[in-house]
Design a protein around this motif. Structure first.
Motif, mmCIF file in Angstrom:
data_model
loop_
_atom_site.group_PDB
_atom_site.id
_atom_site.type_symbol
_atom_site.label_atom_id
_atom_site.label_comp_id
_atom_site.label_asym_id
_atom_site.label_seq_id
_atom_site.Cartn_x
_atom_site.Cartn_y
_atom_site.Cartn_z
ATOM 1 N N ASP A 47 0.835 -1.189 0.000
ATOM 2 C CA ASP A 47 0.000 0.000 0.000
ATOM 3 C C ASP A 47 0.880 1.252 0.000
ATOM 4 N N GLY A 48 0.552 2.181 -0.897
ATOM 5 C CA GLY A 48 1.316 3.411 -0.975
ATOM 6 C C GLY A 48 2.592 3.311 -1.760
ATOM 7 N N GLY A 49 2.940 2.116 -2.237
ATOM 8 C CA GLY A 49 4.160 1.935 -3.010
ATOM 9 C C GLY A 49 3.929 2.217 -4.488
ATOM 10 N N LEU A 50 4.998 2.283 -5.241
ATOM 11 C CA LEU A 50 4.902 2.565 -6.671
ATOM 12 C C LEU A 50 4.390 1.380 -7.466
ATOM 13 N N TRP A 51 4.854 0.192 -7.130
ATOM 14 C CA TRP A 51 4.564 -0.961 -7.983
ATOM 15 C C TRP A 51 3.134 -1.446 -7.772
ATOM 16 N N SER A 52 2.404 -1.522 -8.872
ATOM 17 C CA SER A 52 0.976 -1.861 -8.815
ATOM 18 C C SER A 52 0.685 -3.273 -9.294
ATOM 19 N N GLY A 53 1.606 -3.886 -9.997
ATOM 20 C CA GLY A 53 1.409 -5.240 -10.482
ATOM 21 C C GLY A 53 2.713 -5.791 -11.019
ATOM 22 N N VAL A 54 2.924 -7.087 -10.823
ATOM 23 C CA VAL A 54 4.127 -7.756 -11.316
ATOM 24 C C VAL A 54 3.689 -8.999 -12.070
ATOM 25 N N ASP A 55 3.983 -9.049 -13.352
ATOM 26 C CA ASP A 55 3.621 -10.200 -14.183
ATOM 27 C C ASP A 55 4.859 -10.764 -14.865
ATOM 28 N N VAL A 56 4.953 -12.094 -14.869
ATOM 29 C CA VAL A 56 6.063 -12.785 -15.514
ATOM 30 C C VAL A 56 5.512 -13.623 -16.650
ATOM 31 N N VAL A 57 6.076 -13.450 -17.850
ATOM 32 C CA VAL A 57 5.701 -14.283 -18.996
ATOM 33 C C VAL A 57 6.901 -15.135 -19.368
ATOM 34 N N GLN A 58 6.611 -16.314 -19.924
ATOM 35 C CA GLN A 58 7.697 -17.215 -20.288
ATOM 36 C C GLN A 58 8.528 -16.673 -21.439
ATOM 37 N N SER A 59 7.860 -16.160 -22.462
ATOM 38 C CA SER A 59 8.580 -15.679 -23.638
ATOM 39 C C SER A 59 7.746 -14.633 -24.352
ATOM 40 N N THR A 60 8.433 -13.650 -24.913
ATOM 41 C CA THR A 60 7.758 -12.658 -25.733
ATOM 42 C C THR A 60 8.784 -12.037 -26.662
ATOM 43 N N LEU A 127 18.156 8.044 -17.678
ATOM 44 C CA LEU A 127 19.347 8.238 -16.865
ATOM 45 C C LEU A 127 19.056 7.883 -15.409
ATOM 46 N N LEU A 128 17.856 8.244 -14.940
ATOM 47 C CA LEU A 128 17.427 7.872 -13.594
ATOM 48 C C LEU A 128 17.413 6.356 -13.442
ATOM 49 N N ALA A 129 16.885 5.672 -14.450
ATOM 50 C CA ALA A 129 16.844 4.204 -14.396
ATOM 51 C C ALA A 129 18.252 3.630 -14.350
ATOM 52 N N GLY A 130 19.183 4.264 -15.057
ATOM 53 C CA GLY A 130 20.567 3.812 -15.011
ATOM 54 C C GLY A 130 21.169 3.951 -13.624
ATOM 55 N N VAL A 131 20.941 5.087 -12.992
ATOM 56 C CA VAL A 131 21.429 5.295 -11.625
ATOM 57 C C VAL A 131 20.816 4.266 -10.683
ATOM 58 N N ALA A 132 19.508 4.052 -10.811
ATOM 59 C CA ALA A 132 18.822 3.099 -9.939
ATOM 60 C C ALA A 132 19.366 1.688 -10.134
ATOM 61 N N ALA A 133 19.564 1.282 -11.389
ATOM 62 C CA ALA A 133 20.068 -0.064 -11.659
ATOM 63 C C ALA A 133 21.481 -0.235 -11.123
ATOM 64 N N ALA A 134 22.346 0.760 -11.384
ATOM 65 C CA ALA A 134 23.726 0.664 -10.905
ATOM 66 C C ALA A 134 23.771 0.589 -9.382
ATOM 67 N N THR A 135 22.933 1.386 -8.724
ATOM 68 C CA THR A 135 22.879 1.379 -7.267
ATOM 69 C C THR A 135 22.409 0.030 -6.744
ATOM 70 N N GLY A 136 21.325 -0.485 -7.340
ATOM 71 C CA GLY A 136 20.781 -1.767 -6.901
ATOM 72 C C GLY A 136 21.737 -2.921 -7.135
ATOM 73 N N LEU A 137 22.378 -2.947 -8.298
ATOM 74 C CA LEU A 137 23.308 -4.031 -8.612
ATOM 75 C C LEU A 137 24.523 -3.997 -7.695
ATOM 76 N N SER A 138 25.052 -2.818 -7.456
ATOM 77 C CA SER A 138 26.211 -2.709 -6.573
ATOM 78 C C SER A 138 25.865 -3.192 -5.166
ATOM 79 N N ARG A 139 24.656 -2.859 -4.726
ATOM 80 C CA ARG A 139 24.245 -3.210 -3.363
ATOM 81 C C ARG A 139 24.041 -4.709 -3.208
ATOM 82 N N LEU A 221 14.837 1.772 -8.057
ATOM 83 C CA LEU A 221 14.122 2.585 -9.037
ATOM 84 C C LEU A 221 12.952 3.316 -8.387
ATOM 85 N N GLU A 222 12.226 2.650 -7.511
ATOM 86 C CA GLU A 222 11.127 3.296 -6.792
ATOM 87 C C GLU A 222 11.638 4.463 -5.953
ATOM 88 N N ASP A 223 12.765 4.274 -5.287
ATOM 89 C CA ASP A 223 13.340 5.320 -4.443
ATOM 90 C C ASP A 223 13.761 6.535 -5.280
#
Length: 301
Positions: A47-60, A127-139, A221-223
């Protein structure tokens, strides 16, 4: 990321605990188990978070194009996350293709609708997504991750700088942006598409379990998206401009910018301006901002 239509993707969707369409069981490759969609939802949806749904597909073909189509049809809200275990027609910047073996990486897209931010500042999203990904991966993976302007993810394999991920942002109607990301996680040397590619495994990551890696990237990325939105998209006030510059491996290098119209500029990359452009100092003493194009790292300036 060049999809079949969204209904086709939905027909193949579901938790990745299902057997694959080729008839292989979920543990056919013990080094590459499927993502646990239910666990990802429990970890990311709140509740109150950014992510509203998470779906995984096998292939696309492409999570980006699938999610753009879902957004256009009104079937996706802001914060929707679409993940594919395999993409067979992935797209990167400049219409380059991105393919990898099934479950060897993270291939996903998210839908963002930054209504509070002026449209002219939306160019900061990749660019924001790049910063978020680099931060998350490093962590989570413990690898030193840098950014090649504008949004390639670089890691070190041996003593070589290699690309392990890329980001592509596309408009989704008048009020949205779909940001797609591909990250090589367990790609082996003999599976690399080009010698300059890399993976978290080749860089000696402390984990190659894709579930915690994906959670770390999405939480980061949410942060960052929250900070940027609260600042009205101001890259300086949100800390985004400074953080991007600090982690950008392009700055301080002699580079060649290959621009539209077969034009090139060579110079030292000296700054990231308020519009997210790369500023080059040329031999003529001119500082030229580059907003689009391909950057080739030549050497340290």
């Amino acid at each position: 990321m060049m999809p079949r239509d969204a209904s086709d993707a939905n027909d193949r969707s579901g938790d990745s605990s299902d057997d694959s369409s080729e008839g292989r069981g979920r543990w056919s490759d013990l080094d590459r188990p499927p993502l646990n969609a239910a666990a990802l939802r429990r970890a990311l949806l709140r509740d109150g978070g950014l992510w509203s749904g998470v779906d995984v597909v096998q292939s696309t073909g492409s999570t980006n194009t699938d999610l753009v189509a879902l957004a256009a049809s009104g079937k996706a809200a802001e914060g929707a996350v679409l993940i594919a275990e395999q993409q067979d027609a992935g797209r990167g910047r400049l219409d380059r293709t991105w393919t990898a073996p099934a479950r060897s990486g993270l291939f996903f897209s998210v839908l963002l609708r930054p209504a509070e931010v002026p449209v002219q500042r939306w160019g900061w999203l990749p660019l924001l997504a790049g910063v978020a990904a680099a931060t998350g991966l490093s962590r989570v993976a413990g690898v030193d991750t840098a950014l090649k302007w504008p949004n390639d993810l670089l890691i070190t394999v041996g003593d070589e700088e290699r690309k392990t991920g890329g980001i592509l942002a596309e408009r989704a109607g008048d009020d949205g942006v779909v940001v797609g990301m591909g990250i090589n996680v367990t790609l082996r040397e003999d599976e690399l598409p080009v010698p300059t590619a890399g993976s978290l495994a080749l860089a000696g990551a402390r984990t190659t379990d894709r579930d915690p890696v994906l959670r770390a990237v999405l939480r980061s990325l949410e942060d960052w998206y929250g900070r940027w939105r609260e600042a009205g998209g101001d890259p300086a006030a949100s800390g985004l401009q400074e953080t991007y510059a600090a982690g950008c491996a392009t700055l301080g290098r002699l580079v060649r910018a290959e621009l539209p119209g077969d034009r090139t500029i060579t110079g030292e990359a000296v700054a990231i301006d308020r519009d997210g452009r790369l500023v080059l100092a040329t031999e003529d003493g001119v500082q030229e901002p580059v907003g689009a194009g391909d950057i080739v790292h030549l050497r340290l300036a």
